[in-house]
Design a protein around this motif. Sequence first.
Motif, PDB file in Angstrom:
ATOM      1  N   ARG A 130       0.810  -1.213   0.000  1.00  0.00           N
ATOM      2  CA  ARG A 130       0.000   0.000   0.000  1.00  0.00           C
ATOM      3  C   ARG A 130       0.844   1.264   0.000  1.00  0.00           C
ATOM      4  NH1 ARG A 130      -5.369   0.340   2.885  1.00  0.00           N
ATOM      5  NH2 ARG A 130      -6.368  -1.656   2.577  1.00  0.00           N
ATOM      6  N   THR A 131       2.145   1.131  -0.042  1.00  0.00           N
ATOM      7  CA  THR A 131       2.958   2.346  -0.004  1.00  0.00           C
ATOM      8  C   THR A 131       3.110   2.922  -1.407  1.00  0.00           C
ATOM      9  OG1 THR A 131       5.036   1.148  -0.269  1.00  0.00           O
ATOM     10  CG2 THR A 131       4.280   1.514   1.967  1.00  0.00           C
ATOM     11  N   GLN A 132       3.209   4.253  -1.454  1.00  0.00           N
ATOM     12  CA  GLN A 132       3.330   4.928  -2.750  1.00  0.00           C
ATOM     13  C   GLN A 132       4.752   4.794  -3.299  1.00  0.00           C
ATOM     14  OE1 GLN A 132       0.601   6.788  -4.160  1.00  0.00           O
ATOM     15  NE2 GLN A 132      -0.733   6.066  -2.537  1.00  0.00           N
ATOM     16  N   LYS A 133       5.716   4.652  -2.406  1.00  0.00           N
ATOM     17  CA  LYS A 133       7.100   4.416  -2.845  1.00  0.00           C
ATOM     18  C   LYS A 133       7.554   3.079  -2.282  1.00  0.00           C
ATOM     19  CE  LYS A 133       8.919   9.183  -3.029  1.00  0.00           C
ATOM     20  NZ  LYS A 133       9.550  10.195  -2.145  1.00  0.00           N
ATOM     21  N   ASN A 134       8.341   2.360  -3.039  1.00  0.00           N
ATOM     22  CA  ASN A 134       8.853   1.071  -2.574  1.00  0.00           C
ATOM     23  C   ASN A 134       9.956   0.650  -3.515  1.00  0.00           C
ATOM     24  OD1 ASN A 134       9.293  -1.498  -1.620  1.00  0.00           O
ATOM     25  ND2 ASN A 134       7.169  -2.176  -1.753  1.00  0.00           N
TER      26      ASN A 134
END
Lengths: 461, 461
Positions: free
Chosen positions: B187-191
């Motif tokens: 669910r993170t926008q950056k990874n």
Amino acid sequence: MKQYPDQLSRAHKKFLRNLFPDRESSFDDGTLLACGVDASQRHAKPLALVRPQETAQVAELLKWAQAERVPIYPRARATNKVGNCVPVRHGVVVSLLDMNDILDIDGRDFVAVTQPGVITADLQKAVEAQGLFYPPDPASMKISTIGGNISTCAGGMRAVKYGVTRDYVLGLEVVLPGGEVIRTGGRTQKNVVGLNLTRLMVGSAGTLGLVTEAIVKLLPLPETSASVLVGFKDLGGCLNGAEAVFGCGILPTAMELMDHNTIRALEMHSAVPWPEGTGGLLLLKIDGSAESVKTDLGRIEEALRAVAVTFMEQGSGADQERLWELRRVISPAAFNLAPDKQGEDVAVPRGKVAEAIKGYHAIGEQLGLTVLCFGHLGDGNIHVSTMYDKSAGEQEKALKAKQKIFQLTLELGGTLSGEHGIGLTKAKYINMQMDKTQQRLMAGIKKTFDPLNIMNPGKVV
Amino acid sequence: MKQYPDQLSRAHKKFLRNLFPDRESSFDDGTLLACGVDASQRHAKPLALVRPQETAQVAELLKWAQAERVPIYPRARATNKVGNCVPVRHGVVVSLLDMNDILDIDGRDFVAVTQPGVITADLQKAVEAQGLFYPPDPASMKISTIGGNISTCAGGMRAVKYGVTRDYVLGLEVVLPGGEVIRTGGRTQKNVVGLNLTRLMVGSAGTLGLVTEAIVKLLPLPETSASVLVGFKDLGGCLNGAEAVFGCGILPTAMELMDHNTIRALEMHSAVPWPEGTGGLLLLKIDGSAESVKTDLGRIEEALRAVAVTFMEQGSGADQERLWELRRVISPAAFNLAPDKQGEDVAVPRGKVAEAIKGYHAIGEQLGLTVLCFGHLGDGNIHVSTMYDKSAGEQEKALKAKQKIFQLTLELGGTLSGEHGIGLTKAKYINMQMDKTQQRLMAGIKKTFDPLNIMNPGKVV
């Protein structure tokens, strides 16, 4: 499988000197030591440094390296924070700094074609001069290169609105181990032919092949931008403020957070514009046409005033820089709190930021260390700096904090890295996040590209 | 290697009936014929149809399918235009239409979690009700599913500003051949942890694994939008108009083109608002806050008036729909020109659109066929419809046109597909675009995921 060589034979050196004449190859101790470090402060000494001038040399080099099983460590400005540029298995460091031409900027195709050694900020300046825009803006952009940015999938502050490096790479020229050269993707904005090797390469930390050219997507340059710095009593206020802004239906270019510890560090560092009792700050930027920025700014301010703010100050044009300067000095200012810093770039789902930051603070308090949280609230990518004093024997505590910060991040559905990668420094934590099945798939992909593991060996992606 | 079975044994059927009781499995001829086609109009008859209700069933199925080497053909609404849903090696068609729940819409995380069988427009409506926005808008969005969109990396008209499906998929639940279940991304926008398996899955046409859940990125819903339809004397005018708009520093949501043949077809179909002598049309949409849309619209109109336009009409709110209706009826209207249509979804670099369209027209004229060019000018993804009369023996000519259209597209640095993929119908052209080395890498990735080639076998990605 053939071992990596401990040292280069006379034939190896001859080959390299022929392929990279004069100053294009180096074998002296001083040079080799200097090119064995990166921003992680880890180091290892390579067997040689070479500086290719063109793709054909890289292809020859990777053909030789595969045959001789010599590790290849691509490198540019070495700003990587997790050790991805460190030649841990020795081998040959390949500096891409001489391949630093912007080959094309095309305002009709909306693309730039660039060699990997171009400094990101230089590319940005060049395209902006033509009314175009390359949005990814890692903090290092004035000293890091496009090649390095592609290698890590660099993020930055503008990611809220514009996404990260991955979202801008349309095509790549890649030299594979063994020397074959492929051109993935192209100049088209849409392309669904083939598995997406371009996106697979971005963020692969030089472990699959060596990028020698990139086609990046450009946008029309927004006419102008404006910024607002807003103070709140506490972290909860910041989060309410952020929701109020998103609730306007406006996607800010950047939305940065500073917690109370960051504020304290800044107050110790220089004069600050906010009143006493400010326990959280948001720094926002919006961009667009002059009129739309003006109207959107008014709307954002109205939405923010409905939340309890302690302070609000806006800036436009060059005048915004004084607001952003406060953001930029966080890193040096942090050392007012303690002499040593351990920084993480975790990311959590945006709605979990409050819980995460409270937890990170609690971890610090529990261990008697100050934890600063600041950074990219807009995309949940929070920079967590654990301040400690090595000379007072606090390093052990800091490492404990790291483990606990990672654990909490993952419990909240987050990731160990939003921007920097895993590399060397976080390698031992990878099993906390990545299951065996996915690691097996990634190993299979790696083997397809690099069967003898000569590309940046010893690193975890 | 074990062969694919020609028919299912009694034990096979028993296994499937146990795993998929009642109406969840079908073996009757009528059903099997019906689920063997897609929008490509190719067809093949599978050995069974199953309708999983949950991931656990898919995992059991793929464990069995791997052991028995039974081909698996995932399917939802089968709007695929290149045959990716057609069970050419028979096997089992897996309908995901019963896995059609939106599991979560989170306005703080800015994500939706959805099963693959959800209709894209239904997801959009659901998130818009909460002030959120899922931008990808393939023409089929009212009848196609998120699972299908992910499988093809669906594009659409809003791609100019917002990108394509790939840019919105943050994480996936995927069942691998053999039955293992992985969860990529999150669910993170950056990874940036790990090679990007999420992006690799998007556009892989069901050849690597079966997607059972997706986490998609949402944006704040723009408050409003407005559209402008602008006429020009000819194609050159359209291209100048497009440049004038981009030159404002405003990125339109959509920028659609209609050439003179498309205009002719529309004029034969219904009353049209533009004057005689209009030889090219641009249809633009912009979105944002009410004030910014108003100011940006004024600016765009001003820029367009500086180019020679024959006509300009704007619409806002619901009133825009009458302008977009003209775009939507192109497909039926085209049949006013000839009874049969051969459609391509090539893409070229944006700056090569004029040259490409002129070339496509010349190919038509050379062969005595009408070629319509329309679609996504903003991203260079032009829909090229070669109109012909099968009953008059023109099919051969149309196929010649296809070959020439592809050749010209590639000469201009374009791609054979911007949106639909390769699949069956373009499989024989893949070598025109993709070199052997890249095909070898893709085959290696395929083998890592699907060593026995049971996932959608017989298709080219």
